[in-house]
Design an enzyme around this catalytic site. Structure first.
Site, PDB file in Angstrom:
ATOM      1  N   ARG A   1       6.310 -12.331  10.527  1.00  0.00           N
ATOM      2  CA  ARG A   1       6.267 -11.832   9.148  1.00  0.00           C
ATOM      3  C   ARG A   1       7.548 -12.163   8.396  1.00  0.00           C
ATOM      4  NH1 ARG A   1       2.998  -6.129  10.005  1.00  0.00           N
ATOM      5  NH2 ARG A   1       1.030  -7.141  10.500  1.00  0.00           N
TER       6      ARG A   1
ATOM      7  N   ASP B   1      -0.328   2.539  -2.932  1.00  0.00           N
ATOM      8  CA  ASP B   1       0.166   1.865  -1.728  1.00  0.00           C
ATOM      9  C   ASP B   1       1.604   1.436  -2.032  1.00  0.00           C
ATOM     10  OD1 ASP B   1      -1.459   0.486   0.859  1.00  0.00           O
ATOM     11  OD2 ASP B   1       0.479  -0.427   0.402  1.00  0.00           O
TER      12      ASP B   1
HETATM   13  C1  LIG Z   1      -3.533  -0.269   7.968  1.00  0.00           C
HETATM   14  S1  LIG Z   1      -3.503  -0.063   6.233  1.00  0.00           S
HETATM   15  C2  LIG Z   1      -4.698   1.225   6.049  1.00  0.00           C
HETATM   16  C3  LIG Z   1      -5.578   1.015   4.846  1.00  0.00           C
HETATM   17  C4  LIG Z   1      -6.668   2.066   4.635  1.00  0.00           C
HETATM   18  N1  LIG Z   1      -6.100   3.372   4.399  1.00  0.00           N
HETATM   19  C5  LIG Z   1      -7.613   2.106   5.804  1.00  0.00           C
HETATM   20  O1  LIG Z   1      -7.586   3.045   6.592  1.00  0.00           O
HETATM   21  O2  LIG Z   1      -8.417   1.171   5.943  1.00  0.00           O
HETATM   22  C6  LIG Z   1      -1.939   0.796   5.992  1.00  0.00           C
HETATM   23  C7  LIG Z   1      -1.448   0.750   4.555  1.00  0.00           C
HETATM   24  O3  LIG Z   1      -0.357   1.672   4.437  1.00  0.00           O
HETATM   25  C8  LIG Z   1       0.575   1.133   3.528  1.00  0.00           C
HETATM   26  N2  LIG Z   1       1.894   1.783   3.723  1.00  0.00           N
HETATM   27  C9  LIG Z   1       2.764   1.633   4.751  1.00  0.00           C
HETATM   28  N3  LIG Z   1       3.870   2.379   4.556  1.00  0.00           N
HETATM   29  C10 LIG Z   1       3.694   3.030   3.377  1.00  0.00           C
HETATM   30  C11 LIG Z   1       4.488   3.951   2.621  1.00  0.00           C
HETATM   31  N4  LIG Z   1       5.696   4.346   3.029  1.00  0.00           N
HETATM   32  N5  LIG Z   1       3.991   4.412   1.459  1.00  0.00           N
HETATM   33  C12 LIG Z   1       2.766   4.025   1.021  1.00  0.00           C
HETATM   34  N6  LIG Z   1       1.982   3.148   1.675  1.00  0.00           N
HETATM   35  C13 LIG Z   1       2.435   2.660   2.853  1.00  0.00           C
HETATM   36  C14 LIG Z   1       0.571  -0.353   3.853  1.00  0.00           C
HETATM   37  O4  LIG Z   1       1.072  -1.132   2.803  1.00  0.00           O
HETATM   38  C15 LIG Z   1      -0.905  -0.612   4.153  1.00  0.00           C
HETATM   39  O5  LIG Z   1      -1.588  -1.118   3.038  1.00  0.00           O
END
Ligand SMILES: C[S@@+](CC[C@H](N)C(=O)[O-])C[C@H]1O[C@@H](n2cnc3c(N)ncnc32)[C@H](O)[C@@H]1O
Length: 287
Positions: A49, A159
Site C-alpha cells: 500500500r 468514512d
Molecule cells: C472494511 S470497510 C467496511 C465497510 C462497510 N462498513 C462494511 O461493513 O461493508 C472499513 C471502512 O472503515 C473506514 N475507516 C477506517 N478507519 C476509520 C476511521 N478512523 N474513521 C472513519 N472510518 C474509518 C475505512 O476507510 C473503510 O472504508
C-alpha cells in the site's frame, strides 16, 4: 511534491522494502491519525500500500517516504497515507440479516410512530466505504417508506477515506456486483444501466444519502439523535480503548430504543449498561 508533479517525474524502480523502524513509524502515525492498529503480520500488505504513495510522489524508497512524512510540508500527505492504508472491502447487503431487521422490525415501527407527528428518521452509516452499505440502507428504507412525504428521512454516510467517498458518490458499480444479488433484494436498488459494464444507483436512492468525511477518532460535528447506527467491520482495526470511547459516543447519539449494528466478527469491547444485545450483532439502546 503534488500528485500531478509526481506523475511527470522520471520513475526509477522504487525500493519498497520496509525496515523495522519505518514500519513502527508508519504504524504509530496511522494509529495516531486514524486509530487503526497495523499489526506486524500485516507488513507485506502495508508495504504494497505504501508503494503506491512512493510511486505517486516519485520517491525512491519507503524510507524516503517516511523521511518526507517527517517534514512540515507533508501535512497534505497524511490524508493520502490514510487513504492508502485503509481496507475498504464491502458489498451490497453484506451481512444481510441487518437489512432484514431494519426493513421488517425497525422501519415499519418508526414510520408509524413518526408519521403521526411529521417527525424525522435519521440513520448513520459510520464507515460507509464505497457506498454499497448506505445504498443498501436506502434501498430497504425506500421500500418501507414508499412515496410518503410526511417523514423527514435522511441517511448520513461517513468514512475517513476521501478517495473511497468520492467513488461512493458516483454511485457507479460494475454490473456483475448486482448480478450476484438474491432476486428478492436486487430490484430494491433500482439500478439504471450506464454503459461500459457499469450501472448506477437511481437518483431517488442517492438523494436519501449525504456523504461526508468523518474520522471516528476525532470530534463529530453531529448532535443526533440517530435512530440507527451502522458501524460494521471497522472496529476490527481499532484497539479496546478506541472502541470503548467510540461506543460511548454512539450511545450518546442514539435515541432510546435505537439500534446499533456491528460487523459479524465484532462485539462490544465490554458490556455497556445502556446497550442490550437483541440479535446477531444487533444492539438496542436502552431508555
Ligand atoms: C472494511 S470497510 C467496511 C465497510 C462497510 N462498513 C462494511 O461493513 O461493508 C472499513 C471502512 O472503515 C473506514 N475507516 C477506517 N478507519 C476509520 C476511521 N478512523 N474513521 C472513519 N472510518 C474509518 C475505512 O476507510 C473503510 O472504508
Amino acid at each position: 511534491m503534488s500528485k500531478s508533479n509526481a506523475m511527470l517525474a522520471p520513475q526509477a524502480p522504487a525500493d519498497v522494502s520496509l525496515t523495522r523502524d519505518d514500519m513502527s513509524f508508519i504504524a504509530k502515525l496511522v494509529y495516531e491519525q486514524a486509530g487503526i492498529v497495523i499489526r506486524e503480520h500485516k507488513e507485506a500488505m502495508t508495504r504494497g500500500r505504501l508503494a503506491r504513495r512512493v510511486k505517486a510522489l516519485g520517491l525512491g524508497s519507503v524510507s524516503e517516504y517516511c523521511a518526507y512524512l517527517k517534514t512540515p510540508q507533508a501535512a497534505d500527505e497524511i490524508p493520502e497515507l490514510i487513504n492508502a492504508v485503509t481496507t475498504n472491502h464491502t458489498s451490497f447487503f453484506r451481512e444481510r440479516h441487518h437489512f432484514d431487521h431494519l426493513r421488517k422490525d425497525v422501519l415499519p415501527k418508526l414510520v408509524q410512530e413518526r408519521s403521526a407527528r411529521r417527525g424525522r428518521i435519521r440513520i448513520w452509516c459510520s464507515a460507509s466505504s464505497s457506498g454499497e452499505e448506505p445504498y443498501s440502507i436506502a434501498a430497504v428504507s425506500r421500500d418501507v417508506l414508499g412515496a410518503r412525504s410526511d417523514i423527514d428521512f435522511r441517511i448520513l454516510a461517513t468514512d475517513i477515506d476521501t478517495d473511497i467517498l468520492a467513488k461512493a458518490e458516483t454511485a457507479l458499480y460494475p454490473v456483475d456486483q448486482f448480478e450476484r444479488l438474491p432476486s428478492d433484494i436486487k430490484p430494491l436498488l433500482k439500478i439504471e444501466a450506464h454503459g461500459r459494464g457499469e450501472a448506477r444507483i437511481s437518483d431517488d436512492l442517492r438523494r436519501m444519502i449525504a456523504f461526508k468525511r468523518l474520522n471516528l477518532i476525532e470530534r463529530w460535528p453531529m448532535t443526533g439523535p440517530f435512530d440507527v447506527i451502522f458501524c460494521r467491520n471497522v472496529f476490527i482495526y481499532f484497539d479496546t480503548q478506541t472502541k470503548a470511547s467510540i461506543l460511548d459516543r454512539f450511545v450518546a447519539l442514539l435515541s432510546p430504543g435505537g439500534f446499533l449494528y456491528l460487523g459479524h466478527s465484532e462485539s462490544l469491547p465490554q458490556p455497556h449498561p445502556q446497550l442490550r444485545l437483541i440479535g446477531r450483532t444487533i444492539y438496542e439502546r436502552l431508555p
